[in-house]
Write a protein that holds these residues in place. Structure first.
Motif, PDB file in Angstrom:
ATOM      1  N   ILE A 187     -10.574   0.859   5.943  1.00 18.02           N
ATOM      2  CA  ILE A 187      -9.754   1.433   4.869  1.00 18.02           C
ATOM      3  C   ILE A 187      -8.499   0.596   4.669  1.00 18.02           C
ATOM      4  O   ILE A 187      -8.060   0.371   3.531  1.00 18.02           O
ATOM      5  CB  ILE A 187      -9.399   2.917   5.133  1.00 18.02           C
ATOM      6  N   TRP A 188      -7.919   0.075   5.748  1.00 15.95           N
ATOM      7  CA  TRP A 188      -6.736  -0.777   5.601  1.00 15.95           C
ATOM      8  C   TRP A 188      -7.095  -2.090   4.903  1.00 15.95           C
ATOM      9  O   TRP A 188      -6.332  -2.584   4.059  1.00 15.95           O
ATOM     10  CB  TRP A 188      -6.093  -1.056   6.952  1.00 15.95           C
ATOM     11  N   ALA A 223     -11.885   3.774  -6.588  1.00 16.74           N
ATOM     12  CA  ALA A 223     -11.700   3.919  -5.143  1.00 16.74           C
ATOM     13  C   ALA A 223     -12.730   4.870  -4.552  1.00 16.74           C
ATOM     14  O   ALA A 223     -13.321   4.595  -3.499  1.00 16.74           O
ATOM     15  CB  ALA A 223     -10.286   4.412  -4.846  1.00 16.74           C
ATOM     16  N   LEU A 226      -5.011   8.936  -0.168  1.00 19.51           N
ATOM     17  CA  LEU A 226      -4.986   7.813  -1.107  1.00 19.51           C
ATOM     18  C   LEU A 226      -4.203   8.259  -2.329  1.00 19.51           C
ATOM     19  O   LEU A 226      -4.676   9.066  -3.130  1.00 19.51           O
ATOM     20  CB  LEU A 226      -6.405   7.408  -1.487  1.00 19.51           C
ATOM     21  N   ALA A 270      -7.572  -1.285   1.272  1.00 12.39           N
ATOM     22  CA  ALA A 270      -6.269  -1.032   0.655  1.00 12.39           C
ATOM     23  C   ALA A 270      -5.563  -2.336   0.313  1.00 12.39           C
ATOM     24  O   ALA A 270      -4.952  -2.473  -0.754  1.00 12.39           O
ATOM     25  CB  ALA A 270      -5.403  -0.188   1.595  1.00 12.39           C
ATOM     26  N   ARG A 271      -5.642  -3.305   1.203  1.00  6.23           N
ATOM     27  CA  ARG A 271      -5.006  -4.603   0.937  1.00  6.23           C
ATOM     28  C   ARG A 271      -5.692  -5.321  -0.228  1.00  6.23           C
ATOM     29  O   ARG A 271      -5.032  -5.857  -1.113  1.00  6.23           O
ATOM     30  CB  ARG A 271      -5.042  -5.479   2.200  1.00  6.23           C
ATOM     31  N   SER A 294      -5.149  -3.143  -3.517  1.00 11.70           N
ATOM     32  CA  SER A 294      -3.779  -2.646  -3.759  1.00 11.70           C
ATOM     33  C   SER A 294      -3.740  -1.124  -3.855  1.00 11.70           C
ATOM     34  O   SER A 294      -3.096  -0.544  -4.724  1.00 11.70           O
ATOM     35  CB  SER A 294      -3.203  -3.266  -5.046  1.00 11.70           C
ATOM     36  N   TRP A 295      -4.431  -0.459  -2.916  1.00 11.17           N
ATOM     37  CA  TRP A 295      -4.416   0.996  -2.868  1.00 11.17           C
ATOM     38  C   TRP A 295      -3.183   1.490  -2.118  1.00 11.17           C
ATOM     39  O   TRP A 295      -2.681   0.834  -1.210  1.00 11.17           O
ATOM     40  CB  TRP A 295      -5.658   1.521  -2.158  1.00 11.17           C
ATOM     41  N   ASP A 296      -2.731   2.671  -2.492  1.00 11.46           N
ATOM     42  CA  ASP A 296      -1.598   3.322  -1.853  1.00 11.46           C
ATOM     43  C   ASP A 296      -2.150   4.298  -0.800  1.00 11.46           C
ATOM     44  O   ASP A 296      -2.398   5.463  -1.084  1.00 11.46           O
ATOM     45  CB  ASP A 296      -0.782   4.063  -2.919  1.00 11.46           C
ATOM     46  N   VAL A 297      -2.353   3.805   0.427  1.00 12.49           N
ATOM     47  CA  VAL A 297      -3.032   4.562   1.473  1.00 12.49           C
ATOM     48  C   VAL A 297      -2.044   4.970   2.565  1.00 12.49           C
ATOM     49  O   VAL A 297      -1.201   4.169   2.987  1.00 12.49           O
ATOM     50  CB  VAL A 297      -4.181   3.730   2.083  1.00 12.49           C
ATOM     51  N   GLN A 317      -8.898   8.610  -9.115  1.00  8.74           N
ATOM     52  CA  GLN A 317      -9.251   7.470  -8.266  1.00  8.74           C
ATOM     53  C   GLN A 317     -10.750   7.152  -8.407  1.00  8.74           C
ATOM     54  O   GLN A 317     -11.512   7.202  -7.432  1.00  8.74           O
ATOM     55  CB  GLN A 317      -8.891   7.779  -6.813  1.00  8.74           C
TER      56      GLN A 317
END
Length: 334
Positions: free
Chosen positions: A287-288, A203, A163, A291-292, A295-298, A200
């Motif tokens: 997790i996906w 998160a 992440l 993330a959506r 707005s996480w950078d995974v 984070q």
């Protein structure tokens, strides 16, 4: 230099009494509310080792001190609370310097900590020193109802997920030290990543709350080295797919215009304070989805394997990559 008692009064005035602390600054010890905190972490920053006053302001140092502690609590899937601050300062130090550190801590708390958590000073210690400045923070935290996320828990078949991005802080340090002959103004993100890293916090707390990771760690000493801590604690091996790592535009510029080995920075550079975790395949959709929504950078960067395979790092073309060691090490002769 401001007197010890003036500085204590300033700390008390700047930071309100934190939740979970019944008695804070002003007594021989703090009194914590029963059952409030079940996580504790501590980080020390030493002048000449973790920061240099030639290129970091006291506000930068204070910010980074809190960020490093926040990242540890996030890596355990918890939320932060009261902190305890120790400062060993030279008697001849400009009184504005410790004041700047306190301001930096306050700025970091405002910027990095969601409103659902309260981070403030519960106490600490002050001392003079004839050596370099030494700052130590102990941060209390609360695990999620599901319990803390530990480094152990990864099993073969789990995916390795990052992440955030790695390498930018190490690039900033290299630029500041003059290891790379560049125009610093072109690399504002790298310089900020070193001086004022993120953490984070939200998160980590959400990942812990929903029980997504099987194991987790924050990336502070280098991606390869910190992954190695998970592997050792979990007694497993791994295949790390370095070709799946994200490339920040400033890192790409360093590689293409200045010939810098950015893969080494991304794999072994420290001070990233991102989250590295292992996730069972069945939980990857979660997790996906997170993330959506947030707005996480995974990034999915590898797989946990059997312990007999050890750690294999695959480079940009899928070739094995070997490093002398995987990150920063204290007590190692230079």
């Amino acid at each position: 230099m401001t007197t010890e008692f003036e500085l204590i009064a300033r700390i008390a005035a700047l930071f309100g009494a934190p939740e979970g602390v019944a008695v804070g600054i002003g007594d021989d010890g703090a009194v914590l509310d029963p059952g409030r905190f079940d996580l504790v972490t501590m980080d020390t920053m030493v002048e000449g080792v973790h920061f240099d006053r030639d290129w970091s302001s006291p506000q930068d140092v204070g910010w980074k001190l809190l960020a490093s502690n926040l990242s540890d609590i996030a890596a355990m899937g918890g939320g932060p609370g009261a902190f305890f601050l120790s400062m060993a300062l030279p008697a001849a130090l400009d009184p504005g310097w410790p004041e700047g550190v306190l301001e930096g801590i306050k700025e970091a708390a405002r910027a990095l900590v969601p409103e659902s958590f309260e981070v403030s000073a519960g106490g600490g210690d002050l001392s003079s020193t004839h050596g370099p400045i030494v700052l130590t923070m102990t941060l209390m935290g609360e695990a999620s109802p599901a319990g803390p996320v530990l480094r152990r828990g990864a099993v073969p078949g789990d995916r390795i997920v990052l992440l955030g991005q790695t390498g930018l802080a190490a690039a900033g340090l290299a630029i500041l030290r003059g290891d790379v002959d560049v125009e610093p103004g072109q690399f504002a993100c790298a310089l900020r990543a070193h001086r004022r890293p993120g953490a984070q916090v939200r998160a980590g707390a959400l990942l812990g709350l929903y029980g997504v990771p099987s194991a987790m760690i924050d990336v502070s000493d280098g991606l390869v080295q910190d992954l190695g801590h998970i592997l050792k604690a979990s007694e497993v091996g791994a295949r790390l797919e370095a070709y799946s790592l994200p490339h920040h535009p400033e890192l790409v510029m360093l590689r293409e215009e200045y010939g810098v080995d950015i893969l080494r920075l991304m794999l072994t550079g420290g001070d990233d304070y991102e989250l590295l975790m292992t996730i069972p395949p069945a939980r990857m959709p979660k997790i996906w989805d997170m993330a959506r929504r947030h707005s996480w950078d995974v990034h999915d960067i590898g797989e946990v394997r059997s312990p007999d395979e050890g750690l294999v790092v695959l480079g940009p073309e899928g070739e094995p990559v070997v490093f002398e060691h995987g990150g920063y090490r204290h007590f190692e002769a230079k």
